[in-house]
Scaffold this active site. Structure first.
Site, PDB file in Angstrom:
ATOM      1  N   LYS A  93      34.568  41.065  43.412  1.00  0.00           N
ATOM      2  CA  LYS A  93      35.672  41.879  42.920  1.00  0.00           C
ATOM      3  C   LYS A  93      36.803  41.993  43.935  1.00  0.00           C
ATOM      4  O   LYS A  93      37.970  41.874  43.604  1.00  0.00           O
ATOM      5  CB  LYS A  93      35.168  43.275  42.561  1.00  0.00           C
ATOM      6  CG  LYS A  93      36.282  44.162  42.044  1.00  0.00           C
ATOM      7  CD  LYS A  93      35.894  44.915  40.835  1.00  0.00           C
ATOM      8  CE  LYS A  93      37.052  45.588  40.160  1.00  0.00           C
ATOM      9  NZ  LYS A  93      37.685  44.725  39.162  1.00  0.00           N
ATOM     10  N   CYS A 109      31.794  40.490  50.484  1.00  0.00           N
ATOM     11  CA  CYS A 109      30.536  41.139  50.888  1.00  0.00           C
ATOM     12  C   CYS A 109      30.698  42.663  50.915  1.00  0.00           C
ATOM     13  O   CYS A 109      31.778  43.192  51.165  1.00  0.00           O
ATOM     14  CB  CYS A 109      30.054  40.707  52.274  1.00  0.00           C
ATOM     15  SG  CYS A 109      29.944  38.937  52.493  1.00  0.00           S
ATOM     16  N   TRP A 162      28.586  37.527  49.730  1.00  0.00           N
ATOM     17  CA  TRP A 162      29.351  36.496  49.028  1.00  0.00           C
ATOM     18  C   TRP A 162      29.567  35.414  50.085  1.00  0.00           C
ATOM     19  O   TRP A 162      30.334  35.600  51.030  1.00  0.00           O
ATOM     20  CB  TRP A 162      30.678  37.059  48.541  1.00  0.00           C
ATOM     21  CG  TRP A 162      31.462  36.099  47.696  1.00  0.00           C
ATOM     22  CD1 TRP A 162      31.311  35.869  46.358  1.00  0.00           C
ATOM     23  CD2 TRP A 162      32.530  35.240  48.126  1.00  0.00           C
ATOM     24  NE1 TRP A 162      32.208  34.918  45.942  1.00  0.00           N
ATOM     25  CE2 TRP A 162      32.965  34.513  46.993  1.00  0.00           C
ATOM     26  CE3 TRP A 162      33.143  35.002  49.354  1.00  0.00           C
ATOM     27  CZ2 TRP A 162      33.994  33.587  47.055  1.00  0.00           C
ATOM     28  CZ3 TRP A 162      34.173  34.071  49.420  1.00  0.00           C
ATOM     29  CH2 TRP A 162      34.586  33.368  48.271  1.00  0.00           C
ATOM     30  N   LYS A 211      40.543  36.048  31.709  1.00  0.00           N
ATOM     31  CA  LYS A 211      39.354  36.833  31.340  1.00  0.00           C
ATOM     32  C   LYS A 211      38.279  35.928  30.768  1.00  0.00           C
ATOM     33  O   LYS A 211      37.117  36.020  31.142  1.00  0.00           O
ATOM     34  CB  LYS A 211      39.680  37.910  30.283  1.00  0.00           C
ATOM     35  CG  LYS A 211      40.414  39.137  30.722  1.00  0.00           C
ATOM     36  CD  LYS A 211      39.664  40.059  31.628  1.00  0.00           C
ATOM     37  CE  LYS A 211      39.861  39.687  33.062  1.00  0.00           C
ATOM     38  NZ  LYS A 211      40.988  40.216  33.764  1.00  0.00           N
ATOM     39  N   GLU A 220      36.692  33.592  33.515  1.00  0.00           N
ATOM     40  CA  GLU A 220      35.896  34.142  34.611  1.00  0.00           C
ATOM     41  C   GLU A 220      34.554  34.699  34.173  1.00  0.00           C
ATOM     42  O   GLU A 220      33.622  34.716  34.968  1.00  0.00           O
ATOM     43  CB  GLU A 220      36.692  35.156  35.451  1.00  0.00           C
ATOM     44  CG  GLU A 220      36.966  36.478  34.839  1.00  0.00           C
ATOM     45  CD  GLU A 220      37.657  37.432  35.829  1.00  0.00           C
ATOM     46  OE1 GLU A 220      38.450  38.244  35.363  1.00  0.00           O
ATOM     47  OE2 GLU A 220      37.388  37.382  37.041  1.00  0.00           O
ATOM     48  N   GLU A 256      46.562  36.238  31.051  1.00  0.00           N
ATOM     49  CA  GLU A 256      45.478  37.193  31.268  1.00  0.00           C
ATOM     50  C   GLU A 256      44.304  36.927  30.314  1.00  0.00           C
ATOM     51  O   GLU A 256      43.142  37.000  30.716  1.00  0.00           O
ATOM     52  CB  GLU A 256      46.025  38.628  31.117  1.00  0.00           C
ATOM     53  CG  GLU A 256      45.033  39.732  31.341  1.00  0.00           C
ATOM     54  CD  GLU A 256      44.340  39.717  32.703  1.00  0.00           C
ATOM     55  OE1 GLU A 256      44.751  38.959  33.593  1.00  0.00           O
ATOM     56  OE2 GLU A 256      43.352  40.454  32.850  1.00  0.00           O
ATOM     57  N   ARG A 316      31.176  43.293  45.172  1.00  0.00           N
ATOM     58  CA  ARG A 316      31.879  42.578  46.235  1.00  0.00           C
ATOM     59  C   ARG A 316      31.233  41.235  46.580  1.00  0.00           C
ATOM     60  O   ARG A 316      31.796  40.454  47.348  1.00  0.00           O
ATOM     61  CB  ARG A 316      31.930  43.436  47.505  1.00  0.00           C
ATOM     62  CG  ARG A 316      32.579  44.780  47.298  1.00  0.00           C
ATOM     63  CD  ARG A 316      32.486  45.603  48.548  1.00  0.00           C
ATOM     64  NE  ARG A 316      33.368  45.089  49.558  1.00  0.00           N
ATOM     65  CZ  ARG A 316      34.631  45.460  49.719  1.00  0.00           C
ATOM     66  NH1 ARG A 316      35.141  46.372  48.912  1.00  0.00           N
ATOM     67  NH2 ARG A 316      35.368  44.940  50.646  1.00  0.00           N
ATOM     68  N   ASN A 335      31.193  41.822  57.068  1.00  0.00           N
ATOM     69  CA  ASN A 335      32.053  41.392  55.974  1.00  0.00           C
ATOM     70  C   ASN A 335      33.301  40.788  56.589  1.00  0.00           C
ATOM     71  O   ASN A 335      33.980  41.460  57.364  1.00  0.00           O
ATOM     72  CB  ASN A 335      32.413  42.609  55.091  1.00  0.00           C
ATOM     73  CG  ASN A 335      33.540  42.291  54.118  1.00  0.00           C
ATOM     74  OD1 ASN A 335      33.697  41.155  53.696  1.00  0.00           O
ATOM     75  ND2 ASN A 335      34.322  43.307  53.772  1.00  0.00           N
ATOM     76  N   GLY A 336      33.577  39.517  56.291  1.00  0.00           N
ATOM     77  CA  GLY A 336      34.770  38.883  56.863  1.00  0.00           C
ATOM     78  C   GLY A 336      34.437  37.489  57.365  1.00  0.00           C
ATOM     79  O   GLY A 336      33.411  36.909  56.997  1.00  0.00           O
ATOM     80  N   HIS A 371      55.074  19.743  26.579  1.00  0.00           N
ATOM     81  CA  HIS A 371      55.431  18.968  27.778  1.00  0.00           C
ATOM     82  C   HIS A 371      54.185  18.399  28.452  1.00  0.00           C
ATOM     83  O   HIS A 371      54.228  18.022  29.610  1.00  0.00           O
ATOM     84  CB  HIS A 371      56.246  19.841  28.739  1.00  0.00           C
ATOM     85  CG  HIS A 371      57.544  20.275  28.130  1.00  0.00           C
ATOM     86  ND1 HIS A 371      58.625  19.428  28.021  1.00  0.00           N
ATOM     87  CD2 HIS A 371      57.908  21.432  27.529  1.00  0.00           C
ATOM     88  CE1 HIS A 371      59.620  20.070  27.401  1.00  0.00           C
ATOM     89  NE2 HIS A 371      59.202  21.284  27.089  1.00  0.00           N
TER      90      HIS A 371
END
Ligand code: M6R
Length: 590
Positions: free
Chosen positions: A585, A2, A74, A471, A474, A467, A27, A100-101, A490
Site C-alpha cells: 500500500k 515493509c 515486501w 483498479k 491491480e 482509474e 505494506r 524498512n527501506g 492512433h
C-alpha cells in the site's frame, strides 16, 4: 515498503506484535517474523507467506518475553525466502534488527564486514545492519546503533533489540516513516500508528536523522548525528481503532468502497484557516504543479480540470517518479500540490524536497495526519476518510476529489455552492451503490474468460478511465488500459477483436457524442460495449446507469461501479482484493 512494529512493556510481546503487525500487512506481505528478548537470549521465528499462514506454520507469536520487534516484508534485496525474512541477527545471535527501506551502500559494508570475519546467512541489505552494530566498540545498544547508523546510506526505519541491553528497543528513522506510541509503562514503535492505536492515542513522529530509545521507564529521543537529546511534542491521534477493522465485511476493500458517500461529505469538513491558506497559495503562484502517483495522480488530473474550468487557473500534473527530472525548473513562483493517501510515498517526497530546495512552496492533501508529506508541507489538508487498509485505493480517491472540488470552488469564490453540490453527489452515490453492487457482480461473472479490457473517456472523465483500468489490473490481474477515447484509433484500436470488453465512461455531458462515436468504432470491430452513463443508448451491450448531476461531478460517481467491478472480478478469480500480489500500500522506496 515493509511494516515494522516493536514493543517494550509488561505484556507478552508475541501476541501483541502479531496483532499489530496484521494492521501493517498492507505494506508488504511476502514473509514475516517476530523477535523477542527473554531470559538472556533472543528468540526469532519467521517464515514465508501472509501473516496468518506463517503464524499457523511457525507459531511466530509464541516467542516469549515482554520486549520485541516484528516485520512484514515486501522484498527488495534477496528473494522471498524464510532466510531473507526479518528479523535478522548478527554472528553471536545477540542483536536482532528489522528494517524498512534500502541500504544503498550495503555491498561495500558487507565486503568490509566479511573481511573482518562476519558470516552472512541472507541475501538482504538488512543483515549487514546487525553485523555493523555487532562490530562497534563497547557502549550501550543506543550508542552502537547510532554509530552504525552513521555509516549507512539510503532510506531506513530500523528497530533493534539486543541481549546486552535487555528490555531496550532502539528505533531510527531516515527517509522511512517511524511513529512512537506512548502508553503507560509500555511503548511502541511502528511504521505507522495503526498497530498501537488500540493501546494508546499519544504518538511522536520521528524526523529523518532522529532515533528513540524505548524502555519500560520511558522514551528518550536523540539526534543521530551528534547524539544530543531532543525534546519532542506528542500528538493526540483522533483515528478510532475500530475503523481499521472489517466491521463484518468480507474484505476491507468492499467496506471502504461502501464508505464513500460518507467519505465525500467528511472530506468537506476542513479547517477554514488552512483552506484559506491553501487557496491563497494557489492564487499567489503562477506555476502550479500537482505531484502524485497511481490513484492519487488520477485524482489530481480531475482536480486540475475542475480548477481550470471553475476559475481559469491552470496547472500541470506530474507522475511523481518522473517529476525529479523536471524539479530543477521550480522557482519561488512554483507551488507544488502533493496528493497522497499515505503521505509517505517516496517519489512524492523526493520531488517535493527537490522543489523546496529551489524555493517552491508545498501545499498537500493527505489522509494520514502526521505523515512525512504533512510535516514537510507549508499547508496540508486532510482527507478525513479514516484509515484506508486495502491496497487498492478507493475511498481516498473520492475524498481527494471532494477536497479538490472544494478547493476549486473556493478558488472561484463559490465555496458554498461547491459544498452543496458535493453533498448532493454523496446522496446520489449512497442511493445507487446497492444497485451497482448487483449489476457489477453479474458483469464480472460474465468476464471470467476475458484477459483484456479497455476503458475510454474524454475530458474530466478521462482520469476515471485511467482509474477504472488501474483498479481492475491491480486486484483482478486482468490486463486493462484506460485512455482518452479520441486516442484509441492512433494505435490501440488494433487490439480490439470480437467480444473485447470496452467500457465507455460516457455521461451525457460535453463529451457525450464524441465518446459515443469512439465506442461505435470499437463496436464495429466486434467489441462488447459497456456504457456508463446517465443516458441509455442502443449501442450499449450493457448499461450501467449513472444519476444526473452537474457535468463536473461525474467522476465522483462514475468511479464507484468501476471499483465494484474490479472488486467482484478479483473475488470471482479467487484473488485476495485486499492484498494483491507483488504490491504494497505505502510505496516508501523509489
Ligand atoms: O499513498 P499514495 O496515495 O501516495 O499512494 C500512491 C499510489 O501508490 C497508490 O494510489 C496506488 O496506485 C494504489 N494501490 C492504487 O489503488
Amino acid at each position: 515498503m515493509c511494516g515494522i512494529f516493536g514493543y517494550v512493556g509488561t505484556k507478552q510481546a508475541g501476541p501483541l506484535l502479531l496483532e499489530g503487525l496484521k494492521k501493517l500487512e498492507y505494506r508488504g506481505y511476502d514473509s514475516c517474523g517476530i523477535g523477542t528478548f527473554d531470559d538472556g537470549q533472543l528468540h526469532v521465528r519467521k517464515g514465508v507467506g501472509k501473516i496468518d499462514e506463517v503464524e499457523k506454520t511457525e507459531k511466530i507469536s509464541g516467542v516469549p518475553g515482554t520486549t520485541g520487534l516484528s516485520h512484514s516484508r515486501w522484498a527488495t534485496h534477496g528473494g522471498v525466502t524464510s532466510t531473507n525474512a526479518h528479523p535478522h541477527t548478527d554472528c553471536q545471535k545477540s542483536i536482532a534488527v528489522v528494517h524498512n527501506g534500502i541500504i544503498e551502500n550495503y555491498q561495500e559494508l558487507k565486503k568490509e564486514l566479511q573481511t573482518k570475519g562476519h558470516r552472512f546467512t541472507s541475501q538482504t541489505d538488512t543483515e549487514i545492519i546487525a553485523h555493523l552494530i555487532e562490530s562497534q566498540a563497547a557502549g550501550t545498544l543506543a550508542e552502537k546503533v547510532r554509530a552504525a547508523t552513521l555509516q549507512l546510506h539510503g532510506s531506513f526505519a530500523l528497530l533493534v533489540i539486543s541481549t546486552n541491553d535487555p528490555h531496550t528497543l532502539v528505533a531510527v528513522r531516515n527517509e522511512s516513516p517511524m511513529a512512537i506510541g506512548l502508553g503507560v509503562n509500555e511503548f511502541f514503535a511502528a511504521s505507522d500508528v495503526m498497530p498501537f492505536l488500540e493501546h494508546t492515542k499519544n504518538a511522536v513522529f520521528l524526523e529523518d536523522g532522529e532515533m528513540a530509545v524505548l524502555t519500560k521507564a520511558g522514551v528518550t529521543f536523540m539526534d543521530v548525528k551528534n547524539g544530543t537529546i531532543l525534546s519532542k511534542l506528542a500528538k493526540t491521534l483522533d483515528w478510532d481503532s475500530q475503523s481499521a477493522t472489517k466491521m463484518g465485511h468480507p474484505h476491507f476493500m468492499i467496506k471502504e468502497i461502501l464508505e464513500q458517500p460518507a467519505a465525500i461529505k467528511n472530506a468537506l469538513v476542513q479547517d477554514p484557516e488552512k483552506l484559506d491558506r491553501f487557496v491563497t497559495l494557489l492564487k499567489q503562484h503562477a506555476d502550479v504543479k500537482f505531484v502524485a502517483c497511481g490513484t492519487s495522480r488520477h485524482a489530481a488530473l480531475v482536480g486540475r480540470y475542475a480548477m481550470n474550468q471553475l476559475s481559469g487557473k491552470s496547472a500541470e500534473v506530474y507522475i511523481a517518479s518522473e517529476f525529479s527530472y523536471f524539479a530543477d525548473q521550480c522557482t519561488k513562483d512554483t507551488l507544488i500540490v502533493a496528493v497522497s493517501q499515505s503521505g509517505e510515498t517516496a517519489d512524492v517526497l523526493v520531488g517535493l524536497r527537490k522543489a523546496k530546495a529551489k524555493g517552491a512552496k508545498i501545499a498537500s492533501l493527505v489522509n494520514v495526519a502526521g505523515s512525512s508529506i504533512d510535516r514537510e508541507s507549508d499547508v496540508c489538508l486532510y482527507l478525513n476518510c479514516g484509515p484506508e487498509i486495502a491496497v487498492a485505493s478507493t475511498k481516498a480517491f473520492t475524498a481527494q476529489l471532494s477536497v479538490l472540488y472544494l478547493l476549486a470552488y473556493t478558488l472561484a469564490g463559490q465555496k458554498n455552492a461547491g459544498i452543496a453540490h458535493l453533498k448532493e453527489v454523496a446522496r446520489h452515490a449512497a442511493d445507487r451503490l446497492p444497485k451497482w453492487q448487483t449489476q457489477t457482480q453479474k458483469l464480472a461473472e460474465s468476464w471470467t474468460q476475458h484477459e483484456h479490457v479497455y476503458f475510454l473517456g474524454r475530458g474530466v472523465n478521462f482520469p476515471v478511465a485511467l482509474e477504472g483500468a488501474l483498479k481492475l489490473k491491480e486486484i483482478s490481474y486482468i490486463h486493462a488500459e484506460g485512455m482518452p477515447a479520441g486516442e484509441l484509433k492512433h494505435g490501440t484500436l488494433a487490439l480490439i477483436e470480437k467480444n473485447t470488453p470496452v467500457i465507455l465512461i460516457n455521461p451525457h455531458d460535453y463529451t457525450f457524442s464524441d465518446t459515443l462515436s469512439n465506442g461505435m468504432e470499437t463496436k464495429a470491430r466486434g467489441a462488447k460495449l459497456i456504457g456508463l452513463s446517465d443516458s441509455a443508448n442502443e449501442a450499449y451491450d450493457e448499461y450501467i446507469a449513472l444519476p444526473k448531476m452537474p457535468e463536473l461531478f461525474y467522476p465522483l460517481v462514475a468511479v464507484l461501479p468501476l471499483q465494484l467491478l474490479a472488486y467482484h472480478a478479483a473475488v470471482l478469480r479467487k484473488n485476495d482484493p485486499d492484498r494483491p500480489r507483488n504490491l504494497a500500500k505505502s510505496v516508501t522506496v523509489r
